[in-house]
Design a protein around this motif. Structure first.
Motif, PDB file in Angstrom:
ATOM      1  N   GLN A  97       0.802  -1.220   0.000  1.00  0.00           N
ATOM      2  CA  GLN A  97       0.000   0.000   0.000  1.00  0.00           C
ATOM      3  C   GLN A  97       0.839   1.276   0.000  1.00  0.00           C
ATOM      4  O   GLN A  97       0.396   2.305  -0.492  1.00  0.00           O
ATOM      5  CB  GLN A  97      -0.987  -0.035   1.171  1.00  0.00           C
ATOM      6  CG  GLN A  97      -2.126  -1.011   0.875  1.00  0.00           C
ATOM      7  CD  GLN A  97      -2.955  -1.351   2.096  1.00  0.00           C
ATOM      8  OE1 GLN A  97      -3.036  -0.566   3.037  1.00  0.00           O
ATOM      9  NE2 GLN A  97      -3.569  -2.519   2.093  1.00  0.00           N
ATOM     10  N   THR A  98       2.040   1.231   0.558  1.00  0.00           N
ATOM     11  CA  THR A  98       2.879   2.433   0.520  1.00  0.00           C
ATOM     12  C   THR A  98       3.702   2.483  -0.761  1.00  0.00           C
ATOM     13  O   THR A  98       4.488   3.398  -0.966  1.00  0.00           O
ATOM     14  CB  THR A  98       3.865   2.507   1.706  1.00  0.00           C
ATOM     15  OG1 THR A  98       4.743   1.386   1.628  1.00  0.00           O
ATOM     16  CG2 THR A  98       3.150   2.495   3.038  1.00  0.00           C
ATOM     17  N   ALA A 119       6.266   6.032  -7.494  1.00  0.00           N
ATOM     18  CA  ALA A 119       4.963   5.703  -6.895  1.00  0.00           C
ATOM     19  C   ALA A 119       3.899   6.700  -7.329  1.00  0.00           C
ATOM     20  O   ALA A 119       4.213   7.827  -7.723  1.00  0.00           O
ATOM     21  CB  ALA A 119       5.076   5.691  -5.375  1.00  0.00           C
ATOM     22  N   SER A 120       2.628   6.284  -7.220  1.00  0.00           N
ATOM     23  CA  SER A 120       1.537   7.137  -7.711  1.00  0.00           C
ATOM     24  C   SER A 120       1.544   8.508  -7.025  1.00  0.00           C
ATOM     25  O   SER A 120       1.199   9.502  -7.635  1.00  0.00           O
ATOM     26  CB  SER A 120       0.192   6.439  -7.550  1.00  0.00           C
ATOM     27  OG  SER A 120       0.060   5.942  -6.238  1.00  0.00           O
ATOM     28  N   VAL A 121       1.954   8.548  -5.746  1.00  0.00           N
ATOM     29  CA  VAL A 121       2.262   9.836  -5.122  1.00  0.00           C
ATOM     30  C   VAL A 121       3.769   9.818  -4.829  1.00  0.00           C
ATOM     31  O   VAL A 121       4.239   8.963  -4.084  1.00  0.00           O
ATOM     32  CB  VAL A 121       1.483  10.036  -3.812  1.00  0.00           C
ATOM     33  CG1 VAL A 121       1.895  11.339  -3.142  1.00  0.00           C
ATOM     34  CG2 VAL A 121      -0.011  10.026  -4.071  1.00  0.00           C
ATOM     35  N   ARG A 146       6.213  13.899  -0.028  1.00  0.00           N
ATOM     36  CA  ARG A 146       5.961  13.707   1.392  1.00  0.00           C
ATOM     37  C   ARG A 146       7.216  13.882   2.250  1.00  0.00           C
ATOM     38  O   ARG A 146       7.157  14.451   3.331  1.00  0.00           O
ATOM     39  CB  ARG A 146       5.391  12.308   1.585  1.00  0.00           C
ATOM     40  CG  ARG A 146       5.224  11.946   3.024  1.00  0.00           C
ATOM     41  CD  ARG A 146       4.056  11.030   3.260  1.00  0.00           C
ATOM     42  NE  ARG A 146       3.817  10.948   4.683  1.00  0.00           N
ATOM     43  CZ  ARG A 146       3.078  10.030   5.256  1.00  0.00           C
ATOM     44  NH1 ARG A 146       2.488   9.140   4.516  1.00  0.00           N
ATOM     45  NH2 ARG A 146       2.929  10.024   6.547  1.00  0.00           N
ATOM     46  N   TYR A 147       8.333  13.345   1.773  1.00  0.00           N
ATOM     47  CA  TYR A 147       9.526  13.304   2.625  1.00  0.00           C
ATOM     48  C   TYR A 147      10.619  14.291   2.208  1.00  0.00           C
ATOM     49  O   TYR A 147      11.651  14.370   2.845  1.00  0.00           O
ATOM     50  CB  TYR A 147      10.105  11.886   2.650  1.00  0.00           C
ATOM     51  CG  TYR A 147       9.137  10.865   3.208  1.00  0.00           C
ATOM     52  CD1 TYR A 147       8.985  10.718   4.579  1.00  0.00           C
ATOM     53  CD2 TYR A 147       8.371  10.068   2.361  1.00  0.00           C
ATOM     54  CE1 TYR A 147       8.089   9.788   5.101  1.00  0.00           C
ATOM     55  CE2 TYR A 147       7.473   9.134   2.870  1.00  0.00           C
ATOM     56  CZ  TYR A 147       7.334   9.004   4.239  1.00  0.00           C
ATOM     57  OH  TYR A 147       6.456   8.095   4.750  1.00  0.00           O
ATOM     58  N   GLY A 148      10.394  15.023   1.119  1.00  0.00           N
ATOM     59  CA  GLY A 148      11.411  15.961   0.645  1.00  0.00           C
ATOM     60  C   GLY A 148      12.404  15.275  -0.270  1.00  0.00           C
ATOM     61  O   GLY A 148      12.647  14.076  -0.150  1.00  0.00           O
ATOM     62  N   HIS A 192       8.685   5.525 -15.932  1.00  0.00           N
ATOM     63  CA  HIS A 192       8.268   5.810 -14.545  1.00  0.00           C
ATOM     64  C   HIS A 192       6.881   5.267 -14.195  1.00  0.00           C
ATOM     65  O   HIS A 192       6.136   5.893 -13.456  1.00  0.00           O
ATOM     66  CB  HIS A 192       8.313   7.326 -14.262  1.00  0.00           C
ATOM     67  CG  HIS A 192       9.651   7.927 -14.517  1.00  0.00           C
ATOM     68  ND1 HIS A 192      10.751   7.585 -13.768  1.00  0.00           N
ATOM     69  CD2 HIS A 192      10.080   8.817 -15.447  1.00  0.00           C
ATOM     70  CE1 HIS A 192      11.804   8.257 -14.232  1.00  0.00           C
ATOM     71  NE2 HIS A 192      11.420   9.000 -15.244  1.00  0.00           N
ATOM     72  N   VAL A 193       6.529   4.120 -14.737  1.00  0.00           N
ATOM     73  CA  VAL A 193       5.285   3.472 -14.316  1.00  0.00           C
ATOM     74  C   VAL A 193       5.482   2.996 -12.874  1.00  0.00           C
ATOM     75  O   VAL A 193       6.511   2.384 -12.567  1.00  0.00           O
ATOM     76  CB  VAL A 193       4.963   2.259 -15.228  1.00  0.00           C
ATOM     77  CG1 VAL A 193       3.691   1.560 -14.757  1.00  0.00           C
ATOM     78  CG2 VAL A 193       4.839   2.697 -16.677  1.00  0.00           C
TER      79      VAL A 193
END
Lengths: 416, 328
Positions: free
Chosen positions: A181-182, A216-218, A223-225, B106-107
């Motif tokens: 999930q992450t 990743a998708s985000v 988030r972490y810089g 970048h997938v």
């Protein structure tokens, strides 16, 4: 992107119910740290760095004396570990450890699937564990992982502690869910300890290595810089380079990793850049940087990265090298961007006239682009050779080596 | 049939994300160079647009139902942004398309994993992500590979070039073309952690193809796809000459803890490092026609020493002179 241990504990372990020791993170021994130390009979103090093998470097210490603990905290919060400066220290309760396991989840390219890796013989580097004692459970259906599957796996590998079968299987599923999930690439707990708490055995994650997918998708950078891949803070040049591509998606020129050498690389394309850097190193050249320019950047981007690359002190030579571009305009990048950077640096008195150059490049408008660059070399008194793609790409660094030996008595490193 | 499964005379391509900057340029270029391979484009909201030399539809389903071109579409080329790739691949798989190229870089790895599991379930061929496409000089091309003037690099011959790096695929074809070897099929498989088409997949696909005279394999650190190819060759799964170059040995000389290595290296203990890949291929080379080049440009002498015949006369033989020199 690799997370610091305290980031992983705070943002991932808590959320996914992965039990960890009580802990406090701080940059200096503040009140929270003092309170924590007062309450615990003994503590473990760790430098917060991204580099691994902290224990071997003396950056993890167990202390029971309260006064000494503060001094140790001060030391570990500010020391360098393998050249990486600590951003602070983490102080955690000392566990009464009965056993140490190894647990990780990562992608196995052999199976092209996530793999859960477990060993009852954790605590040491995973490379040092006897391979026959490491067991892998490949996740065949990524969207349905249940504790019963893990119990079947544990029984199959002869896991010895039946009391732990249920809690361990549930913990492993939590770790898998955290991984999935992450959008991690690696989630590693070493050691996963069996601790004695009053009259009970309890599973506790005594370390946290989390590598998130940069794609990743985000983006984890949000988030972490942003964070360099070198296990050290970014240099000024590296920070300047990142700015080149920000807010401008036309091509990519902002990749720059600073190294110790004296041969600057201005290389193009992922694969082309890698083989060029590789050959330069194998040929004994000490490279000053890595870079990877591509996707047809405009002249101003090329101008900026060229100036950054050439601003490093102590350079002796420059290698401009790329394959036959499909897309990147050679007249724009070399004929305009690079040439203008050289003209301006010359005018500002910042161009080192002793540099030796080799250029090897082809692609759209290369005839014009290489001619423009040559004219720039002539008017600025730059010494070097310019090739097109008749010269195999990796012969360019070898050609530069010859010129450097001949003209500036360069002594290549003896690699073998 | 002329050409391998990746690209042959029956290939009809639909481009997903067709009106984007890169995709529309590739469609225009490809239609000029090799007219007829691209049949249609899909961009939601752009259906009916006439900006491209091929018809544009809002959905894939519409393009497949088109009476004129619907039946000729059997291959998809995906150019959508990274987070939309999973959606686009599922649209293609559900539409019954069996050959899919994912050009997007970048997938997210998690999406790649879902795509791979779906691909296996449906028995499709997916190349990428991060593919640059495929070039078969006797047929044409898919994707941007070779740019505006592919004739510099590509001429029909007997080599298969398989590379994680798209740029190096072309650079390698050109290096061989200038020295007398042509290409049968060049495939940029991409360097993603979860790769839908690996070296071993390509070798298995082409092992009985009489057009293949030799293979050039370009590898990189990370994962175990190069090792899998070596194992397959050693097990007798591919018998033709293979010249390989693995880049990235230098990364092993970087300081302790530098995060270059891929997570996969931990799984397959001892695998993932360039030096291990080289060693594994060299083992395969003891009893099979496999050679690993130390320098990238030594791939040429490797192919020559493996007895792969030249397809045409050398165009470059002598020591190459610079175009310009300002140093004496």
């Amino acid at each position: 992107m690799k997370l610091y241990e305290h980031e992983a504990l705070e943002s991932i372990y808590k959320k996914y119910k992965i039990p960890s020791p009580r802990f406090v993170f701080a940059t200096e021994p503040n009140d929270k740290v003092r309170e924590f130390v007062e309450k615990e009979p003994a503590v473990v103090i760790k430098s917060m760095v991204l580099v691994g093998k902290r224990g071997k470097a003396g950056a993890v210490k167990v202390v029971s004396d309260k006064v000494q603990a503060i001094d140790v905290f001060k030391d570990l919060a500010s020391r360098e570990v393998y050249g990486e400066k600590s951003i602070g220290a983490l102080v955690a309760e000392k566990l009464d450890i009965k056993k140490e396991f190894y647990l990780s989840v990562t992608y196995s390219t052999k199976d092209r699937a996530p793999a859960i890796i477990f060993s009852e013989h954790g605590g040491m580097d995973v490379e040092d564990i006897n391979p026959s004692l490491i067991h892998t459970h490949v996740v065949k259906d990524v969207r349905s992982v249940y504790p019963y599957q893990i119990r079947n796996f544990l029984v199959e590998i002869g896991f010895s502690d039946s009391d732990l079968l249920r809690p361990l299987s549930e913990l492993i599923v939590n770790v898998y869910n955290a991984f999935w999930q992450t959008e991690a690439r690696l989630l590693e707990i070493n050691p996963l300890v069996v601790a004695q708490v009053a009259d009970k055995k309890k599973l506790v994650a005594a370390d946290a290595v989390v590598l998130l997918d940069d794609d990743a998708s985000v983006s984890p950078a949000v988030r972490y810089g942003a964070r360099g891949g070198m296990g050290r803070p970014l240099t000024q040049r590296e920070q300047d380079a990142i700015l080149i591509d920000q807010g401008d998606h036309r091509g990519k020129a902002g990749s720059y990793v600073e190294l110790d050498g004296d041969v600057a690389l201005m290389t193009f394309g992922g694969g082309g850049s890698t083989v060029t850097a590789e050959t330069a190193i194998e040929a004994g050249l000490r490279i000053a940087n890595l870079t990877d320019i591509g996707g047809n950047p405009p002249a101003e981007k090329m101008y900026k990265i060229a100036r950054i690359i050439l601003s490093k002190p102590g350079l002796k030579a420059v290698l401009v090298c790329g394959g036959t571009a499909s897309n990147t305009r050679i007249d724009v990048t070399l004929g305009e961007g690079l040439a203008k950077a050289l003209d301006d640096m010359k005018a500002e008195g910042k161009l080192n006239p002793d540099l030796v150059w080799v250029v090897r490049r082809s692609g759209p408008e290369y005839v014009k682009g290489l001619r423009m660059l040559h004219e720039c070399f002539v008017r600025n008194g730059i010494r070097g050779e310019i090739y097109d793609s008749q010269l195999p790409i990796t012969e360019a660094p070898l050609r530069l080596r010859e010129l450097m030996i001949k003209h500036i008595a360069y002594k290549p490193e003896d690699i073998a | 049939m002329k050409g391998p499964v990746y690209l042959n005379e029956k290939t009809g391509v639909v481009v997903i994300g067709a009106t984007g900057r890169e995709a529309s340029q590739v469609i225009r270029e490809s239609e000029t160079l090799y007219p007829g391979i691209v049949k249609a484009g899909v961009t939601p909201g752009k259906g009916g647009s006439t900006e491209l030399p091929v018809p544009v539809f809002d959905t894939l389903s519409q393009s497949l139902q088109d009476p004129k071109i619907g039946n000729s579409i059997n291959t998809a080329l995906i150019y959508v942004p990274p987070v939309s790739v999973l959606d686009a691949v599922m649209e293609c798989l559900d539409g019954g398309i069996k050959v899919i190229y994912v050009i997007t870089e970048h997938v997210p790895i998690r999406d790649s994993e879902i795509i791979y599991q779906e691909k296996v379930r449906r028995g499709a061929v997916i190349v990428g992500g991060t593919s640059l496409g495929c070039f078969v000089p006797s047929v044409g091309r898919i994707g941007a590979i070779g740019g505006k003037d592919p004739s510099i690099a590509f001429k029909a011959g007997g080599l298969v070039i398989i590379s994680k790096s798209g740029g190096l695929t072309v650079t390698t074809a050109e290096m061989f073309r200038r020295r007398g070897w042509g290409t049968y099929c060049a495939l940029a498989i991409g360097g993603d952690i979860i790769s839908n088409t690996t070296y071993a997949d390509v070798l298995a696909e082409l092992k009985d193809d009489p057009n293949v005279k030799g293979v050039v394999m370009l590898g990189e650190p990370g994962g175990s796809y190069e090792e899998q190819a070596a194992e397959m060759i050693q097990a007798g799964g591919f018998n033709k000459p293979v010249a390989a170059f693995i880049s990235g040995r230098f990364q092993e000389r970087m300081p302790e803890g530098v995060a270059f290595g891929h997570a996969g290296a931990i799984v397959e203990r001892g695998m993932g490092k360039a030096s291990d890949k080289i060693a594994r291929l060299e083992v395969a080379g003891k009893n099979h026609p496999v050679k690993v080049a130390f320098y990238y440009h030594e791939l040429v002498s490797a192919i020559e020493s493996l007895g792969v015949p030249r397809d045409f006369e050398d165009s470059v033989t002598d020591h190459v002179k610079p175009l310009y020199s300002t140093i004496s």
